[in-house]
Scaffold this motif. Structure first.
Motif, PDB file in Angstrom:
ATOM      1  N   ASN A  91       0.807  -1.220   0.000  1.00 14.21           N
ATOM      2  CA  ASN A  91       0.000   0.000   0.000  1.00 14.21           C
ATOM      3  C   ASN A  91       0.843   1.275   0.000  1.00 14.21           C
ATOM      4  N   ASN A  92       2.152   1.108  -0.095  1.00 14.15           N
ATOM      5  CA  ASN A  92       3.099   2.227  -0.099  1.00 14.15           C
ATOM      6  C   ASN A  92       2.910   3.155   1.110  1.00 14.15           C
ATOM      7  N   VAL A  93       2.767   2.545   2.273  1.00 18.94           N
ATOM      8  CA  VAL A  93       2.669   3.284   3.531  1.00 18.94           C
ATOM      9  C   VAL A  93       4.057   3.230   4.158  1.00 18.94           C
ATOM     10  N   GLY A  94       4.894   4.176   3.755  1.00 19.04           N
ATOM     11  CA  GLY A  94       6.294   4.100   4.150  1.00 19.04           C
ATOM     12  C   GLY A  94       6.848   5.377   4.736  1.00 19.04           C
ATOM     13  N   TRP A  95       8.163   5.333   4.904  1.00 21.94           N
ATOM     14  CA  TRP A  95       8.954   6.445   5.428  1.00 21.94           C
ATOM     15  C   TRP A  95      10.142   6.644   4.496  1.00 21.94           C
ATOM     16  N   ARG A  96      10.582   7.866   4.331  1.00 19.68           N
ATOM     17  CA  ARG A  96      11.839   8.129   3.607  1.00 19.68           C
ATOM     18  C   ARG A  96      12.926   8.294   4.660  1.00 19.68           C
ATOM     19  N   LEU A  97      13.587   7.188   4.963  1.00 21.30           N
ATOM     20  CA  LEU A  97      14.624   7.165   5.999  1.00 21.30           C
ATOM     21  C   LEU A  97      16.026   7.264   5.413  1.00 21.30           C
ATOM     22  N   ASP A  98      16.138   7.110   4.125  1.00 14.16           N
ATOM     23  CA  ASP A  98      17.435   7.068   3.458  1.00 14.16           C
ATOM     24  C   ASP A  98      17.661   8.381   2.712  1.00 14.16           C
ATOM     25  N   TYR A  99      18.862   8.935   2.881  1.00 18.47           N
ATOM     26  CA  TYR A  99      19.147  10.264   2.364  1.00 18.47           C
ATOM     27  C   TYR A  99      20.494  10.317   1.663  1.00 18.47           C
ATOM     28  N   HIS A 100      20.589  11.262   0.743  1.00 17.08           N
ATOM     29  CA  HIS A 100      21.855  11.754   0.224  1.00 17.08           C
ATOM     30  C   HIS A 100      21.900  13.207   0.656  1.00 17.08           C
ATOM     31  N   VAL A 101      22.856  13.543   1.489  1.00 25.69           N
ATOM     32  CA  VAL A 101      23.044  14.911   1.961  1.00 25.69           C
ATOM     33  C   VAL A 101      24.339  15.407   1.339  1.00 25.69           C
ATOM     34  N   VAL A 102      24.267  16.566   0.679  1.00 24.76           N
ATOM     35  CA  VAL A 102      25.418  17.059  -0.073  1.00 24.76           C
ATOM     36  C   VAL A 102      25.765  18.482   0.349  1.00 24.76           C
ATOM     37  N   THR A 103      26.984  18.874   0.017  1.00 24.15           N
ATOM     38  CA  THR A 103      27.385  20.264   0.182  1.00 24.15           C
ATOM     39  C   THR A 103      26.782  21.078  -0.970  1.00 24.15           C
ATOM     40  N   PRO A 104      26.548  22.366  -0.744  1.00 22.04           N
ATOM     41  CA  PRO A 104      25.892  23.188  -1.766  1.00 22.04           C
ATOM     42  C   PRO A 104      26.594  23.205  -3.118  1.00 22.04           C
ATOM     43  N   GLY A 105      27.896  23.020  -3.139  1.00 17.40           N
ATOM     44  CA  GLY A 105      28.631  23.022  -4.393  1.00 17.40           C
ATOM     45  C   GLY A 105      28.260  21.891  -5.329  1.00 17.40           C
ATOM     46  N   LEU A 106      27.534  20.915  -4.822  1.00 17.25           N
ATOM     47  CA  LEU A 106      27.131  19.783  -5.663  1.00 17.25           C
ATOM     48  C   LEU A 106      25.701  19.886  -6.166  1.00 17.25           C
ATOM     49  N   ILE A 107      24.989  20.921  -5.781  1.00 11.83           N
ATOM     50  CA  ILE A 107      23.581  21.040  -6.186  1.00 11.83           C
ATOM     51  C   ILE A 107      23.425  20.950  -7.693  1.00 11.83           C
ATOM     52  N   ASN A 108      24.250  21.647  -8.437  1.00 10.45           N
ATOM     53  CA  ASN A 108      24.124  21.636  -9.901  1.00 10.45           C
ATOM     54  C   ASN A 108      24.558  20.316 -10.533  1.00 10.45           C
ATOM     55  N   SER A 109      25.130  19.420  -9.743  1.00 10.45           N
ATOM     56  CA  SER A 109      25.532  18.103 -10.241  1.00 10.45           C
ATOM     57  C   SER A 109      24.425  17.064 -10.121  1.00 10.45           C
ATOM     58  N   ILE A 110      23.381  17.377  -9.381  1.00 13.56           N
ATOM     59  CA  ILE A 110      22.290  16.419  -9.159  1.00 13.56           C
ATOM     60  C   ILE A 110      21.479  16.287 -10.437  1.00 13.56           C
ATOM     61  N   ARG A 111      21.378  15.067 -10.926  1.00 15.66           N
ATOM     62  CA  ARG A 111      20.648  14.823 -12.171  1.00 15.66           C
ATOM     63  C   ARG A 111      19.319  14.108 -11.950  1.00 15.66           C
ATOM     64  N   ASP A 112      19.293  13.124 -11.064  1.00 10.76           N
ATOM     65  CA  ASP A 112      18.074  12.329 -10.892  1.00 10.76           C
ATOM     66  C   ASP A 112      18.150  11.598  -9.559  1.00 10.76           C
ATOM     67  N   GLY A 113      17.021  11.146  -9.097  1.00 12.09           N
ATOM     68  CA  GLY A 113      16.963  10.350  -7.888  1.00 12.09           C
ATOM     69  C   GLY A 113      15.690   9.521  -7.890  1.00 12.09           C
ATOM     70  N   TRP A 114      15.804   8.285  -7.430  1.00 11.57           N
ATOM     71  CA  TRP A 114      14.636   7.419  -7.425  1.00 11.57           C
ATOM     72  C   TRP A 114      14.841   6.280  -6.426  1.00 11.57           C
ATOM     73  N   VAL A 115      13.733   5.608  -6.146  1.00 11.29           N
ATOM     74  CA  VAL A 115      13.734   4.442  -5.276  1.00 11.29           C
ATOM     75  C   VAL A 115      13.479   3.225  -6.157  1.00 11.29           C
ATOM     76  N   TYR A 116      14.371   2.252  -6.080  1.00 11.23           N
ATOM     77  CA  TYR A 116      14.262   1.037  -6.884  1.00 11.23           C
ATOM     78  C   TYR A 116      13.316   0.063  -6.187  1.00 11.23           C
ATOM     79  N   ARG A 117      12.159  -0.202  -6.826  1.00 11.64           N
ATOM     80  CA  ARG A 117      11.152  -1.089  -6.228  1.00 11.64           C
ATOM     81  C   ARG A 117      10.820  -2.286  -7.113  1.00 11.64           C
ATOM     82  N   GLU A 118      11.642  -2.534  -8.127  1.00  9.02           N
ATOM     83  CA  GLU A 118      11.372  -3.660  -9.024  1.00  9.02           C
ATOM     84  C   GLU A 118      11.537  -5.005  -8.323  1.00  9.02           C
ATOM     85  N   GLU A 119      12.447  -5.039  -7.365  1.00  5.01           N
ATOM     86  CA  GLU A 119      12.665  -6.228  -6.544  1.00  5.01           C
ATOM     87  C   GLU A 119      12.689  -5.775  -5.100  1.00  5.01           C
TER      88      GLU A 119
END
Length: 135
Positions: A91-119
């Protein structure tokens, strides 16, 4: 967890002060905002969404200047952990407990992010961030 957070915060600040660009990722075992868990109202007094845990993340972002990389590119409710009780995963009743925390200099390097749920490997799903970082 609280002792660890107290001890690791100055280390993060020191690393950032050295001028290094950082990606700190893993299971933080807490949610920052209401959007980060399905049933936030019912969990306000539960570990992982306690006021002092959220305040620690506020301090990391607002005072130390780190950035939640995923929230830079996505404002949707996305979860990385589901209880093994009931039909939380289905039912996708979850929590986002996992993070990528970056320094501001990397903001422009962020391209995509997703949660792999195929398996399903465990109660956490792989949380993947794509960065374009030239070496």
């Amino acid at each position: 967890k609280d002792d660890f957070l107290e001890k690791i915060y100055p280390h993060f600040v020191e690393l950032k002060a050295q001028g290094r660009e950082l990606i700190i990722c893993g299971d933080w075992n807490m949610c920052h905002r209401e959007i980060d868990l399905k049933n936030w109202r019912a969990n306000r007094k539960n570990s992982g969404f306690l006021p002092h845990e959220r305040a620690w993340l506020d301090k990391l972002y607002d005072e130390a200047g780190f950035v939640d990389a995923f929230r830079q590119i996505n404002t949707e409710a996305v979860y990385t952990w589901w209880s093994n009780r009931g039909q939380a995963y289905a039912n996708n009743v979850g929590w986002r407990l996992d993070y990528h925390v970056v320094t501001p200099g990397l903001i422009n390097s962020i391209r995509d992010g997703w949660v792999y749920r195929e398996e399903r490997f465990s109660d956490h799903a792989p949380f993947i961030m794509d960065y374009d970082i030239s070496l």
